[in-house]
Design an enzyme around this catalytic site. Structure first.
Site, PDB file in Angstrom:
ATOM      1  N   THR A 193       4.074  -0.298  -2.888  1.00 46.98           N
ATOM      2  CA  THR A 193       3.707  -0.143  -4.299  1.00 46.98           C
ATOM      3  C   THR A 193       4.669   0.813  -5.016  1.00 46.98           C
ATOM      4  OG1 THR A 193       2.184   1.652  -3.733  1.00 46.98           O
ATOM      5  CG2 THR A 193       1.233  -0.566  -3.941  1.00 46.98           C
ATOM      6  N   ASN A 289      -1.340  10.618   4.292  1.00 45.04           N
ATOM      7  CA  ASN A 289      -2.457  11.078   5.122  1.00 45.04           C
ATOM      8  C   ASN A 289      -2.446  10.454   6.520  1.00 45.04           C
ATOM      9  OD1 ASN A 289      -3.320   8.787   3.149  1.00 45.04           O
ATOM     10  ND2 ASN A 289      -4.602   8.508   4.947  1.00 45.04           N
ATOM     11  N   ASP A 334      -7.559  12.944   3.575  1.00 47.66           N
ATOM     12  CA  ASP A 334      -6.662  12.093   2.790  1.00 47.66           C
ATOM     13  C   ASP A 334      -5.869  12.925   1.782  1.00 47.66           C
ATOM     14  OD1 ASP A 334      -5.373   9.818   1.739  1.00 47.66           O
ATOM     15  OD2 ASP A 334      -6.987   9.391   0.332  1.00 47.66           O
TER      16      ASP A 334
HETATM   17 CA    CA Z   1      -4.437   7.659   1.345  1.00 48.69          CA
END
Ligand code: CA
Length: 704
Positions: A193, A289, A334
């Protein structure tokens, strides 16, 4: 309407608001595009720094400051800013891209990694390139089929497609020159992305996928051929295989092998941020993460788990590890360090220091020596509860309870959404301030006792289904309230200079200019210019729906323009039946007067009413809604519009009988998965309580 047909976008005619061009602007020819884009190379990108006429690379310059020296638009004349043109990208999904502009030609990507070349003066589309991402690839990504931008280098345009292929396109014609597969294991859910960066003939791109169970890495490709130049993994692989390099041997010592972390990949995807220092010949990459999220599952005996949540400096020619700074040791929340990395030289204690600055998800603003990655300072730029501070080496001191130990629940502030996410910040050396789209979206974390590794079953895009987390969210409802703000932060004193509070989190990236200005699009659908010194609002215009992309500025034939696209995770909520304006680029200049495209607004008086619910169900319903519904349907009554219904505007009977939709495959054809086996009927009642409760709170009160 057929959902798939909608996504294909074929039914939408291109909507261009015709510009009034008094100067007899002529359409740019393919020859001219070839000529101007062929000149873009490393030295041209460095030289642009002095005048900033173009926007030649993702962060404007290799230091990614997003500070433009253009000063024709100033705090004095910005109130006269008017629309030059707006062009539809025919996108029904999020638009997160920062456009690139070279001598009056704009290159911008939209959803499904489609690239548009646009005449930056008239708004006319010159060509469009579709990398033909298979539509069934959508479920392999965590957060919509978005793309954050392209790169331009020596007559080529590069886009990292959502399905993991890197494409090189002829800038003049829009025809493919080469395509290469960046994915090391096609059985895993890898995506792209992020925007590629190009320097010294190398195209740099990483991947996403850490929510599903992958091993992170970054690869440099030869710009001419697409041949791999180097690759650096961010976490160690299986211990029965040789280390790829010395940095993997170092990293392996910080992982516990007992739970065989490599089976879930370990995570550490490099999905967004990169910066390049040509003098030091280093590239800086932001690592994500862990996979799975919970460190207790991934590495039960703890450890720092290098190089998760770190900024890593690599040799630009070879990809060899140079140094790193880990923003979050042993990530279990995260807390990615994939947020923007800004390189600049700032004065600290009377001495110019070469630093990188980052405001990652974990809520601390970091200033780090970029020659050796040594910690200089860190202070919380939003409320932070996971760490109490840093030791003298700059290692975070994790707060008791923050690792949701022994079955306890921890309210994460910030949470996985981040105190700041990928939405770009900017640094203005004139004011000495960094402009951060700061936020808080509270979540509580508890161990997931039912977690089982499953890396090969695809999830449902943005629903959290199929994710490898090991965490249950909001089993206990969070106490904190969500917020969003524009925060002007002084990196020297590590203190805020000023703040603007917003109605919602998840606002757009920022741009700052020598005209003493900060530009930002907001989640509540405005594009705003602020005084960079004081934070005073100087100008704003409605743009119809929430903005998450970052604005840019450029100059053409002596005139300065500002451009912005809208969209993002919340941008997916743009709704065909409600609005005439799909994903769109707006460009403004002083004195221009093109009409804004017409937009229809939702009336909160029409929010759902009369669904009976128990007050006690509201809290658990909020947690279930965030975990299962939010990404697609948005906040009821807030993220209105979109091709996916905002549930706040559902009928009473729909909300009363939510289980008939949620627990069946009734709307599967429309892209709505069945939650049978994941949610119970009682839980759908709790979700209904949340929807009705929020709708009640948003409805206008009857006038007395
Ligand atoms: Ca993530």
């Amino acid at each position: 309407m057929n959902f798939k047909a909608m996504l294909l976008g074929g039914v939408f005619a291109s909507l261009i608001v015709s510009p009034v061009l008094a100067d007899g602007h002529k359409e740019i020819s393919a020859e001219k595009i070839k000529e101007v884009t062929s000149k873009i190379d490393t030295s041209a990108i460095i030289a642009n720094d002095k005048a900033d006429k173009n926007w030649p690379t993702h962060g404007l310059n290799y230091g990614e400051t997003r500070y433009s020296t253009l000063n024709k638009i100033t705090h004095e004349n910005v109130s006269k800013l008017g629309l030059s043109w707006s062009t539809s990208l025919e996108s029904r999904r999020g638009v997160e891209a920062t456009p690139i502009v070279v001598d009056g030609v704009m290159f911008v990507s939209s959803s499904w990694s489609i690239v548009h070349a646009i005449d930056a003066v008239s708004g006319k589309e010159l060509w469009r390139y579709d990398p033909e991402v298979p539509k069934n690839y959508a479920h392999k990504g965590c957060c919509d089929v978005v793309n954050r931008g392209v790169a331009v280098y020596k007559g080529l345009v590069f886009v990292g497609a959502f399905d993991g292929n890197l494409h090189a396109i002829d800038a003049a014609t829009g025809k493919r020159v080469w395509k290469t597969d960046t994915i090391i294991d096609r059985t895993r859910n890898y995506t792209i992305t992020g925007a590629p960066r190009v320097y010294n003939g190398k195209v740099l791109i990483g991947n996403g996928g850490a929510e599903y169970g992958v091993r992170g890495y970054i690869t440099a490709y030869d710009y001419k051929t697409g041949k791999q130049s180097w690759r650096w993994f961010s976490v160690p692989g299986a211990p029965n295989k040789p280390y790829e390099n010395a940095s993997m041997k170092t990293a392996a010592k910080t992982w516990d092998n007992s739970a065989e972390f490599w089976k879930a990949g370990g995570g550490g995807t490099i999905w967004d941020s990169m910066a390049f220092d040509p003098e030091l010949n280093l590239v800086y990459v932001g690592v994500g993460n862990g996979s799975p999220w919970s460190q207790k599952i991934r590495s039960p005996k703890g450890g720092d788990n290098l190089y998760l949540s770190s900024v890593v400096a690599l040799n630009a020619d070879t990809g060899a590890y140079h140094c790193h700074y880990q923003t979050t040791p042993g990530d279990t929340w995260d807390f990615t360090a994939t947020q923007q990395i800004i390189l600049d030289d700032i004065e600290l204690n009377g001495k110019k220091r070469k630093v990188f600055m980052q405001a990652p998800k974990n809520g601390f603003f970091f200033v780090v020596d970029r020659t050796n990655c040594k910690f200089i300072s860190a202070k919380p730029f939003v409320k932070v509860t996971w760490a109490t501070g840093h030791d003298k080496d700059g290692k975070a001191i994790v707060a008791k309870g923050a690792r949701y130990e022994n079955g306890s629940t921890y309210e994460a502030i910030p949470s996985a959404y981040g105190g700041h996410n990928w939405h770009s910040m900017s640094y203005n050396p004139q004011t000495g301030l960094v402009y951060i789209p700061a936020q808080g979206i509270p979540l509580t974390y508890t161990d997931d006792p039912n977690w089982k590794l499953n890396t090969h079953v695809a999830g449902q895009a943005m629903s959290g289904m199929g994710w490898n987390l090991g965490v249950v969210f909001n089993k206990v409802p969070p106490k904190e309230k969500p917020f969003g703000q524009l925060l002007a932060w002084d990196p020297v004193t590590q203190k805020p200079a000023w703040k603007v509070q917003y109605a919602s989190p998840w606002n757009g990236g920022t741009l700052t200019t020598a005209g003493n200005l900060v530009f930002q699009g907001t989640a509540d659908g405005r594009f705003v210019a602020y005084d960079a010194k004081s934070g005073k609002t100087l100008w704003q215009t409605p743009v119809g729906t929430g903005v998450v992309a970052a604005p840019i500025t450029f100059e053409h034939k002596g005139k300065q323009y500002v451009s912005i696209g809208w969209g993002g995770v919340y941008g997916q909520l743009q709704r065909a039946t409600e609005r005439t304006g799909p994903g769109r680029i707006y460009t403004f200049a002083v004195g221009d007067t093109a009409p804004m495209p017409a937009l229809v607004k939702r009336d909160p008086a029409n929010l759902v009413s009369g669904v009976a619910f128990k007050q006690d169900d509201f809290g658990p319903g909020a947690g279930l809604y965030v975990a299962n519904c939010l990404f697609c349907h948005g906040v009821p009554g807030v993220n209105n519009g979109g091709n996916i219904p905002n549930l706040g505007y559902s009928s009473k009977s729909t909300i009363e009988n939510l289980h008939d939709i949620v627990l069946t495959d009734a709307l599967q054809e429309g892209g709505m998965p069945s939650f049978k086996g994941k949610l119970t009927k009682d839980q759908t009642k709790q979700i209904a309580a949340f929807i009705q409760g929020v709708a009640d709170s948003l409805k206008p009160k009857p006038k007395k």
